[in-house]
Design a protein around this motif. Structure first.
Motif, short mmCIF file in Angstrom:
data_model
loop_
_atom_site.label_atom_id
_atom_site.label_comp_id
_atom_site.label_asym_id
_atom_site.label_seq_id
_atom_site.Cartn_x
_atom_site.Cartn_y
_atom_site.Cartn_z
N ASN A 216 36.60 53.03 -1.48
CA ASN A 216 35.45 53.60 -0.76
C ASN A 216 35.04 52.68 0.39
O ASN A 216 34.72 51.50 0.19
CB ASN A 216 34.30 53.79 -1.76
CG ASN A 216 33.07 54.39 -1.12
OD1 ASN A 216 32.43 53.76 -0.27
ND2 ASN A 216 32.72 55.60 -1.51
N HIS A 217 35.04 53.22 1.58
CA HIS A 217 34.75 52.47 2.81
C HIS A 217 33.37 51.78 2.77
O HIS A 217 33.24 50.63 3.16
CB HIS A 217 34.83 53.46 3.98
CG HIS A 217 34.41 52.91 5.30
ND1 HIS A 217 35.31 52.36 6.18
CD2 HIS A 217 33.19 52.84 5.89
CE1 HIS A 217 34.65 51.96 7.26
NE2 HIS A 217 33.37 52.24 7.12
N CYS A 218 32.36 52.51 2.30
CA CYS A 218 30.99 51.97 2.31
C CYS A 218 30.89 50.75 1.40
O CYS A 218 30.26 49.74 1.74
CB CYS A 218 29.99 53.04 1.88
SG CYS A 218 30.19 54.58 2.77
N GLY B 165 33.30 48.86 0.69
CA GLY B 165 34.03 47.80 1.40
C GLY B 165 33.09 46.97 2.27
O GLY B 165 33.16 45.73 2.28
N HIS B 166 32.18 47.63 2.98
CA HIS B 166 31.21 46.90 3.83
C HIS B 166 30.35 45.96 2.97
O HIS B 166 30.07 44.83 3.36
CB HIS B 166 30.28 47.89 4.54
CG HIS B 166 30.85 48.48 5.80
ND1 HIS B 166 31.08 47.74 6.94
CD2 HIS B 166 31.23 49.75 6.12
CE1 HIS B 166 31.56 48.53 7.90
NE2 HIS B 166 31.67 49.75 7.42
N ILE B 167 29.92 46.44 1.81
CA ILE B 167 29.07 45.60 0.95
C ILE B 167 29.87 44.43 0.39
O ILE B 167 29.42 43.27 0.41
CB ILE B 167 28.49 46.43 -0.23
CG1 ILE B 167 27.62 47.56 0.31
CG2 ILE B 167 27.70 45.53 -1.18
CD1 ILE B 167 27.10 48.50 -0.78
N LEU C 45 21.32 46.69 3.14
CA LEU C 45 21.02 47.69 4.17
C LEU C 45 22.32 47.90 4.93
O LEU C 45 22.81 47.00 5.60
CB LEU C 45 19.92 47.20 5.11
CG LEU C 45 19.62 48.21 6.24
CD1 LEU C 45 18.99 49.48 5.71
CD2 LEU C 45 18.73 47.58 7.31
N TYR C 46 22.89 49.09 4.74
CA TYR C 46 24.19 49.42 5.34
C TYR C 46 23.94 50.35 6.51
O TYR C 46 23.53 51.49 6.34
CB TYR C 46 25.05 50.07 4.25
CG TYR C 46 26.28 50.81 4.72
CD1 TYR C 46 27.04 50.37 5.80
CD2 TYR C 46 26.71 51.94 4.05
CE1 TYR C 46 28.17 51.05 6.21
CE2 TYR C 46 27.85 52.63 4.44
CZ TYR C 46 28.56 52.18 5.53
OH TYR C 46 29.68 52.86 5.93
N VAL C 47 24.14 49.79 7.71
CA VAL C 47 23.81 50.52 8.94
C VAL C 47 25.01 50.59 9.87
O VAL C 47 25.54 49.56 10.27
CB VAL C 47 22.61 49.87 9.67
CG1 VAL C 47 21.30 50.34 9.10
CG2 VAL C 47 22.67 48.34 9.63
N SER C 48 25.44 51.83 10.17
CA SER C 48 26.64 51.96 11.00
C SER C 48 26.53 53.24 11.82
O SER C 48 25.47 53.85 11.91
CB SER C 48 27.87 51.99 10.11
OG SER C 48 27.83 53.16 9.31
N GLY C 49 27.68 53.64 12.42
CA GLY C 49 27.67 54.86 13.22
C GLY C 49 27.59 56.11 12.36
O GLY C 49 27.08 57.15 12.80
N GLY D 250 31.38 45.25 11.41
CA GLY D 250 31.96 46.55 11.77
C GLY D 250 33.17 46.84 10.90
O GLY D 250 33.58 46.02 10.07
N ASP D 251 33.75 48.03 11.11
CA ASP D 251 34.92 48.43 10.33
C ASP D 251 36.06 47.42 10.52
O ASP D 251 36.36 47.04 11.66
CB ASP D 251 35.39 49.81 10.80
CG ASP D 251 34.39 50.89 10.45
OD1 ASP D 251 33.44 50.60 9.69
OD2 ASP D 251 34.57 52.03 10.92
N ASN D 252 36.67 47.02 9.44
CA ASN D 252 37.79 46.07 9.52
C ASN D 252 38.70 46.21 8.31
O ASN D 252 38.30 46.75 7.27
CB ASN D 252 37.25 44.63 9.65
CG ASN D 252 36.53 44.18 8.39
OD1 ASN D 252 37.14 43.70 7.44
ND2 ASN D 252 35.21 44.37 8.35
#
Ligand code: ATP
Ligand code: FE2
Length: 331
Positions: free
Chosen positions: A107-109, A111-113, A128-132, A285-287
């Motif tokens: 899951n991408h989200c 991944g950010h965390i 706080l997950y903030v993106s496009g 950002g996405d990576n």
């Protein structure tokens, strides 16, 4: 063991290589910058098809490894744009099958965390997950990352991107708006919309565009957009902190590189004596590294996916995923 992660939920292609102890060996990315307008899903897919092979080679080079030293393939299976996701999944399956190594779809989200926790040392934060594409306040509770609040319409990054596009500032809007905001001389009143821990940004966008048409200065509007939207984000994060009684905040996602947002969150956190964590900009950002690291966590606890279970999930929710690695060491 090394995991190679492939990211491509939207317009940025990313490849990362991470060791199972969390050491990040390579992070390569290539954004698609449209000449005008927004991102077309098919163009994003073509961009990934073109760049994944190049970035895989470059990432192996940076990490100083041969492709056959990779032991696991991880890819973002959602949420995201259908054609983009399917291209990424196809590339991941091809690599796993040809190298005869296991594969996991993640899951991408989350991944950010997880890259945020890895790179900052945050243990059990309110995130706080903030993106496009996303705006969510998330915290771990009973085996999953629960969404305590989120946008009821568009994401904060999308709001800023749309404003920038309509004002002829190009894409992505975030960095330009941040720069313009520093040159402002005053605040212009804009609608502030928080409902409990949920937020709404579309009214703010419409009002800002109307004021632009009516002749308000771009710098002042950029400043006012940021101040209003970020105050809303700080308010819901503060509320989630009070509710969950956690003592850390983690900022993540592409908008998390914004200096003003970081400053406002830091102030709120210090007022509550809670630790504030923000990842280095390259991990906001996405990576691909975030996908590779999450691949390790998922594989370690749940094993590989069978190839036939590697279909994409366009609307993959953060709270659909079991996170057993947090139950072992939640705080
Ligand atoms: P997701 O699929 O998680 O929604 P995404 O496709 O939006 O991700 P990210 O790289 O996580 O990709 O975030 C990109 C967003 O971050 C864009 O909306 C962009 O405008 C925004 N952004 C980038 N830099 C800044 C900045 N300095 N200030 C505010 N926003 C920014
Ligand atoms: Fe993202």
């Amino acid at each position: 063991m090394l995991c190679l992660g492939i990211e491509g939920t939207a317009e940025k292609t990313g490849v990362g290589i991470v060791r199972d102890d969390g050491e990040i060996l390579a992070i390569k990315g290539k954004p698609l910058i449209p000449e005008k307008g927004g991102i077309h899903p098919r163009e994003a897919a073509e961009h990934h098809a073109r760049w994944i092979p190049v970035l895989v080679r470059e990432a192996c080079h940076d990490a100083g490894v041969e492709i056959d030293e990779i032991g696991l393939i991880s890819f973002s299976r959602g949420p995201g744009l259908g054609p983009a996701l399917r291209t990424v999944a196809t590339a991941a399956r091809t690599l796993a099958l040809s190298l005869r190594i296991p594969i996991v779809g993640v899951n991408h989200c989350i991944g950010h965390i997880e890259i945020g926790r890895l790179t900052t040392g945050a243990r059990d934060p309110v995130s706080l997950y903030v993106s496009g594409g996303n705006t969510q306040v998330i915290a771990f509770n009973q085996g999953r990352y629960r969404v305590f609040g989120e946008t009821l319409d568009i994401a904060v990054g999308n709001m800023v991107d749309q404003f920038a596009r309509e004002s002829g500032l190009g894409h992505p809007g975030g960095p330009v708006i941040e720069r313009l905001a520093r040159e402002s001389s005053g605040y212009i009143e804009l609608p502030y919309s928080v409902k409990g821990m949920d937020l709404s940004f579309s009214g703010l966008l419409t009002a800002a565009l109307r004021k632009l048409e009516a002749g308000a200065g771009l710098e002042d509007l950029a400043y006012s957009l940021q101040e209003t939207a970020f105050s809303m984000l700080v308010e819901v994060t503060e509320r989630a902190l009070a509710y969950t009684e956690k003592n850390e905040v983690l900022l993540c996602g592409g908008v998390a590189v914004n200096g003003r947002l970081r400053e406002m969150m830091e102030t709120m956190c210090s007022e509550h004596y809670v630790d504030f964590h923000m990842p280095p900009p390259e991990y906001c950002g996405d990576n691909g590294a975030m996908i590779a690291w999450l691949g390790h966590l998922v594989y370690r606890h749940s094993g590989p996916d069978s190839i036939r279970d590697t279909g994409v999930i366009q609307r993959y929710r953060t709270d659909e995923v079991d996170v057993p690695w947090m139950s072992e060491s939640p705080g």
